[in-house]
Design a protein around this motif. Structure first.
Motif, PDB file in Angstrom:
ATOM      1  N   PHE A 225       0.819  -1.218   0.000  1.00 45.44           N
ATOM      2  CA  PHE A 225       0.000   0.000   0.000  1.00 45.44           C
ATOM      3  C   PHE A 225       0.852   1.267   0.000  1.00 45.44           C
ATOM      4  CE2 PHE A 225      -2.071   3.472   2.252  1.00 45.44           C
ATOM      5  CZ  PHE A 225      -3.251   3.597   1.541  1.00 45.44           C
ATOM      6  N   SER A 229       0.974   3.788  -3.035  1.00 47.02           N
ATOM      7  CA  SER A 229       0.124   4.961  -2.834  1.00 47.02           C
ATOM      8  C   SER A 229       0.839   6.247  -3.234  1.00 47.02           C
ATOM      9  CB  SER A 229      -0.311   5.039  -1.371  1.00 47.02           C
ATOM     10  OG  SER A 229      -1.078   6.187  -1.119  1.00 47.02           O
ATOM     11  N   PRO A 243      -5.534  -2.522  -2.701  1.00 48.41           N
ATOM     12  CA  PRO A 243      -5.477  -1.784  -1.434  1.00 48.41           C
ATOM     13  C   PRO A 243      -5.853  -0.308  -1.586  1.00 48.41           C
ATOM     14  CG  PRO A 243      -3.570  -3.215  -1.646  1.00 48.41           C
ATOM     15  CD  PRO A 243      -4.268  -3.237  -2.962  1.00 48.41           C
TER      16      PRO A 243
END
Length: 292
Positions: A225, A229, A243
């Motif tokens: 993640f 991200s 995720p």
């Protein structure tokens, strides 16, 4: 007769001694372990499926069939499909070099392999932004050549590969060090070449450890993640992995949909654990045969 007695004595001394704890102590230890696992692992996982089906199966399957969810699933699997083989090749090469050869800088190489364990995934994502972002070190050159790495599949693959590359190497290094180099040296003395030694001697000895490392690497890649991200840009339907898609749905208060997609990620993890357990079982069965 003396040989039989000696063999029996050696077998007795080789057997591990059981810890003579009282029944009450054993019950307490087992109960605490099961209670901890139930509260920390099983109960949260069960709650995911309960929340996912809270509004009915129709809402659940609608969330799973949503184009953005399918796109996130496809991107997650594609990222793992690229990152895991790359890490497998690197892990085998690094473990082979570290365990079979003597060279300067070996400890430095081992430290660098362990680096992703110590560095936060978010920091890893920021490093790639500084390198390949629009204002980064290579950003202007990439922009002039119409090459997009950040906020696209290459950046996601790079970040995932960085975070997961220690798993295969770290699984193989102690295994190959314990095996030593005697078999490879014997094969070389019989005239075998480098690749012949690897395919016929080294690889059969490490195959179960290699599969175990690949499974761990794959599980980490699908669930990553933090680094993803940072480098993905959160473009819905394009650069969101599972995720990230779960986070977006949860922040939009689409709780049933977010838990439905989360259950999909849990099922992928369960499949990974089943394969992992199978590998461990095969390894346990293989060891007595090799020892005999």
């Amino acid at each position: 007769m003396a040989g039989v007695v000696t063999t029996q004595l050696s077998e007795k001394t080789a057997r591990p001694k059981h810890i003579n704890e009282s029944l009450a102590v054993r019950i307490i230890l087992i109960s605490v372990s099961l209670l901890f696992l139930g509260c920390v692992v099983l109960l949260p996982l069960l709650s995911i499926f309960i929340e996912a089906f809270k509004k009915g199966a129709d809402v659940y399957f609608a969330a799973i069939r949503d184009p953005d969810a399918l796109s996130a699933l496809k991107l997650t699997l594609l990222t793992a499909l690229i990152a895991v083989p790359l890490n497998t090749v690197f892990g085998v090469a690094a473990a082979w070099a570290i365990s079979k050869f003597r060279f300067r800088g070996k400890n430095v190489l081992i430290t660098l392999i362990d680096l992703p364990f110590a560095v936060s995934p978010v920091i890893a994502g920021l490093v790639f932004i500084l390198l390949f972002g629009a204002q980064g070190f290579l950003g202007p050159w990439l922009d002039n050549h119409n090459i997009q790495i950040m906020f696209a599949l290459p950046g996601i693959v790079l970040a995932t590969t960085f975070v997961t590359f220690p798993f295969v190497a770290r699984e193989l290094i102690p295994l190959m060090q314990a095996q030593g180099v005697q078999e490879e040296e014997a094969a070389a003395s019989l005239g075998a070449k480098g690749w012949q030694i690897f395919w016929r001697v080294t690889l059969p000895n490490i195959k179960w450890g290699l599969l175990y490392g690949v499974i761990l690497c794959n599980a980490r890649a699908m669930g990553e993640f933090g680094a993803v991200s940072v480098v993905s840009g959160h473009i819905r339907g394009e650069t969101n992995t599972l995720p990230l898609h779960i986070e977006i749905l949860y922040n939009e208060y689409s709780f049933s949909a977010s838990f439905a997609v989360a259950s999909l990620l849990v099922m992928l993890a369960v499949v990974t654990l089943i394969v992992k357990s199978f590998i461990e079982w095969k390894t346990a069965r293989q060891l007595p045969k090799e020892e005999s």
